[in-house]
Write a protein that holds these residues in place. Structure first.
Motif, PDB file in Angstrom:
ATOM      1  N   GLN A   1      -5.908   3.350  -8.347  1.00  0.00           N
ATOM      2  CA  GLN A   1      -6.672   1.882  -7.674  1.00  0.00           C
ATOM      3  C   GLN A   1      -5.541   1.307  -6.706  1.00  0.00           C
ATOM      4  OE1 GLN A   1      -9.534  -0.181 -10.039  1.00  0.00           O
ATOM      5  NE2 GLN A   1      -8.524  -2.387  -9.400  1.00  0.00           N
ATOM      6  N   ARG A   2      -4.354   1.186  -7.284  1.00  0.00           N
ATOM      7  CA  ARG A   2      -3.275   0.426  -6.448  1.00  0.00           C
ATOM      8  C   ARG A   2      -3.111   1.166  -5.169  1.00  0.00           C
ATOM      9  NH1 ARG A   2       0.595  -3.009  -9.251  1.00  0.00           N
ATOM     10  NH2 ARG A   2      -0.069  -2.966 -11.162  1.00  0.00           N
ATOM     11  N   LYS A   3      -3.135   2.718  -5.195  1.00  0.00           N
ATOM     12  CA  LYS A   3      -2.837   3.162  -3.888  1.00  0.00           C
ATOM     13  C   LYS A   3      -4.128   2.979  -2.957  1.00  0.00           C
ATOM     14  CE  LYS A   3       0.209   6.678  -5.465  1.00  0.00           C
ATOM     15  NZ  LYS A   3       0.575   8.346  -5.565  1.00  0.00           N
ATOM     16  N   ALA A   4      -5.368   2.970  -3.551  1.00  0.00           N
ATOM     17  CA  ALA A   4      -6.466   2.924  -2.649  1.00  0.00           C
ATOM     18  C   ALA A   4      -6.442   1.663  -2.089  1.00  0.00           C
ATOM     19  CB  ALA A   4      -7.629   3.237  -3.495  1.00  0.00           C
ATOM     20  N   THR A   5      -6.166   0.615  -2.605  1.00  0.00           N
ATOM     21  CA  THR A   5      -6.202  -0.728  -2.170  1.00  0.00           C
ATOM     22  C   THR A   5      -5.226  -0.822  -1.155  1.00  0.00           C
ATOM     23  OG1 THR A   5      -4.762  -1.746  -3.893  1.00  0.00           O
ATOM     24  CG2 THR A   5      -7.293  -2.038  -4.162  1.00  0.00           C
ATOM     25  N   LYS A   6      -3.903   0.084  -1.177  1.00  0.00           N
ATOM     26  CA  LYS A   6      -3.114  -0.300  -0.185  1.00  0.00           C
ATOM     27  C   LYS A   6      -3.352   0.588   1.298  1.00  0.00           C
ATOM     28  CE  LYS A   6       1.659  -1.009  -1.621  1.00  0.00           C
ATOM     29  NZ  LYS A   6       2.882  -0.718  -1.919  1.00  0.00           N
ATOM     30  N   MET A   7      -4.543   1.349   0.942  1.00  0.00           N
ATOM     31  CA  MET A   7      -4.855   2.221   2.267  1.00  0.00           C
ATOM     32  C   MET A   7      -5.579   1.103   3.241  1.00  0.00           C
ATOM     33  SD  MET A   7      -6.123   5.843   0.301  1.00  0.00           S
ATOM     34  CE  MET A   7      -4.976   6.836   0.296  1.00  0.00           C
ATOM     35  N   ILE A   8      -5.795   0.122   2.988  1.00  0.00           N
ATOM     36  CA  ILE A   8      -6.600  -0.844   3.956  1.00  0.00           C
ATOM     37  C   ILE A   8      -5.522  -1.599   4.660  1.00  0.00           C
ATOM     38  CG2 ILE A   8      -8.298  -2.827   3.946  1.00  0.00           C
ATOM     39  CD1 ILE A   8      -9.265  -1.803   1.230  1.00  0.00           C
ATOM     40  N   PRO A   9      -5.455  -1.387   5.820  1.00  0.00           N
ATOM     41  CA  PRO A   9      -4.395  -1.826   6.759  1.00  0.00           C
ATOM     42  C   PRO A   9      -4.013  -3.249   6.655  1.00  0.00           C
ATOM     43  CG  PRO A   9      -5.750  -0.352   7.869  1.00  0.00           C
ATOM     44  CD  PRO A   9      -6.336  -0.473   6.754  1.00  0.00           C
ATOM     45  N   GLU A  10      -5.056  -4.132   6.683  1.00  0.00           N
ATOM     46  CA  GLU A  10      -4.712  -5.467   6.478  1.00  0.00           C
ATOM     47  C   GLU A  10      -4.366  -6.032   5.082  1.00  0.00           C
ATOM     48  OE1 GLU A  10      -9.350  -4.964   6.440  1.00  0.00           O
ATOM     49  OE2 GLU A  10      -7.681  -4.054   7.721  1.00  0.00           O
ATOM     50  N   LEU A  11      -4.683  -5.296   4.342  1.00  0.00           N
ATOM     51  CA  LEU A  11      -4.044  -5.735   2.717  1.00  0.00           C
ATOM     52  C   LEU A  11      -2.867  -4.953   2.328  1.00  0.00           C
ATOM     53  CD1 LEU A  11      -7.587  -5.548   1.037  1.00  0.00           C
ATOM     54  CD2 LEU A  11      -6.507  -7.658   2.134  1.00  0.00           C
TER      55      LEU A  11
ATOM     56  N   ARG B   1      -3.429  -9.837  -5.435  1.00  0.00           N
ATOM     57  CA  ARG B   1      -3.947 -10.472  -4.041  1.00  0.00           C
ATOM     58  C   ARG B   1      -4.796  -9.492  -3.357  1.00  0.00           C
ATOM     59  NH1 ARG B   1      -6.010 -14.183  -2.315  1.00  0.00           N
ATOM     60  NH2 ARG B   1      -5.535 -15.229  -0.234  1.00  0.00           N
ATOM     61  N   ARG B   2      -4.390  -8.296  -3.437  1.00  0.00           N
ATOM     62  CA  ARG B   2      -5.425  -7.087  -2.761  1.00  0.00           C
ATOM     63  C   ARG B   2      -6.853  -7.046  -3.624  1.00  0.00           C
ATOM     64  NH1 ARG B   2      -0.709  -3.827  -2.664  1.00  0.00           N
ATOM     65  NH2 ARG B   2      -1.297  -2.680  -4.187  1.00  0.00           N
ATOM     66  N   LEU B   3      -6.595  -7.281  -4.838  1.00  0.00           N
ATOM     67  CA  LEU B   3      -7.948  -7.323  -5.851  1.00  0.00           C
ATOM     68  C   LEU B   3      -8.693  -8.556  -5.525  1.00  0.00           C
ATOM     69  CD1 LEU B   3      -6.262  -6.042  -9.085  1.00  0.00           C
ATOM     70  CD2 LEU B   3      -7.751  -4.539  -7.446  1.00  0.00           C
ATOM     71  N   GLN B   4      -7.777  -9.583  -5.361  1.00  0.00           N
ATOM     72  CA  GLN B   4      -8.807 -10.862  -5.026  1.00  0.00           C
ATOM     73  C   GLN B   4      -9.482 -10.788  -3.865  1.00  0.00           C
ATOM     74  OE1 GLN B   4      -5.635 -13.854  -5.270  1.00  0.00           O
ATOM     75  NE2 GLN B   4      -6.061 -14.381  -7.492  1.00  0.00           N
ATOM     76  N   ARG B   5      -8.888 -10.386  -2.807  1.00  0.00           N
ATOM     77  CA  ARG B   5      -9.379 -10.238  -1.546  1.00  0.00           C
ATOM     78  C   ARG B   5     -10.529  -9.164  -1.745  1.00  0.00           C
ATOM     79  NH1 ARG B   5      -5.472 -11.352   2.684  1.00  0.00           N
ATOM     80  NH2 ARG B   5      -7.111 -11.293   4.253  1.00  0.00           N
ATOM     81  N   LEU B   6     -10.505  -8.206  -2.226  1.00  0.00           N
ATOM     82  CA  LEU B   6     -11.605  -7.160  -2.557  1.00  0.00           C
ATOM     83  C   LEU B   6     -12.662  -7.634  -3.189  1.00  0.00           C
ATOM     84  CD1 LEU B   6      -9.347  -4.034  -1.978  1.00  0.00           C
ATOM     85  CD2 LEU B   6     -10.828  -4.921  -0.258  1.00  0.00           C
ATOM     86  N   GLU B   7     -12.379  -8.800  -4.229  1.00  0.00           N
ATOM     87  CA  GLU B   7     -13.387  -9.295  -5.108  1.00  0.00           C
ATOM     88  C   GLU B   7     -13.500  -7.878  -6.237  1.00  0.00           C
ATOM     89  OE1 GLU B   7     -16.865 -10.905  -3.514  1.00  0.00           O
ATOM     90  OE2 GLU B   7     -15.688 -12.390  -2.190  1.00  0.00           O
ATOM     91  N   LEU B   8     -12.162  -7.578  -6.538  1.00  0.00           N
ATOM     92  CA  LEU B   8     -12.277  -6.508  -7.528  1.00  0.00           C
ATOM     93  C   LEU B   8     -11.464  -7.253  -8.878  1.00  0.00           C
ATOM     94  CD1 LEU B   8     -11.294  -3.389  -5.554  1.00  0.00           C
ATOM     95  CD2 LEU B   8     -13.674  -4.068  -6.573  1.00  0.00           C
TER      96      LEU B   8
END
Length: 131
Positions: A5-15, A22-29
């Motif tokens: 999950q950490r790696k997958a959320t890092k794949m989103i360029p703007e995050l 913080r990535r989880l918050q922005r993605l509402e996860l």
């Protein structure tokens, strides 16, 4: 799984440059650890309301003390002889359950409970370090 999950959320360029939380918050996860905790809390709700056939007899007692401030369904974990046993399911879940407000634990249905729990945890995230 958490690493994935950490790696997958890092794949989103703007995050990519944000921290994991913080990535989880922005993605509402929520983190996978929080998701496991949520599932266990939901199972306790079902158990306390007679909505499943699982018996947790001997793991918890309900606190009959109505003079203290609590959610009305306070759980007392069984006394354990070792700290390792206390870190097992009953000890960890009871502390989290006892922190929930009365309007959540008194929900009439599982879905109402889930919705109230999710709303509460948006502003009061559960502590997974003590869990």
């Amino acid at each position: 799984m958490e690493k994935i999950q950490r790696k997958a959320t890092k794949m989103i360029p703007e995050l990519r440059n944000l921290g994991y939380e913080r990535r989880l918050q922005r993605l509402e996860l929520i983190s996978l650890e929080q998701r496991r905790l949520r599932g266990q809390i939901i199972e306790i709700f079902k158990y306390l309301n007679g909505l499943n056939n699982v018996t947790l007899e001997g793991l918890f007692e309900r606190d009959g003390n109505v003079r203290t401030r609590n959610n009305g369904q306070k759980l007392l974990p069984r006394n354990f002889k070792t700290s390792q046993a206390m870190n097992f399911f009953p000890g960890k879940i009871a502390a989290t359950w006892n922190q929930l407000p009365e309007n959540i634990v008194s929900a009439g249905t599982v879905n109402t409970f889930k919705n109230r729990l999710d709303k509460f945890w948006i502003t009061n995230p559960p502590s997974t370090t003590s869990y």
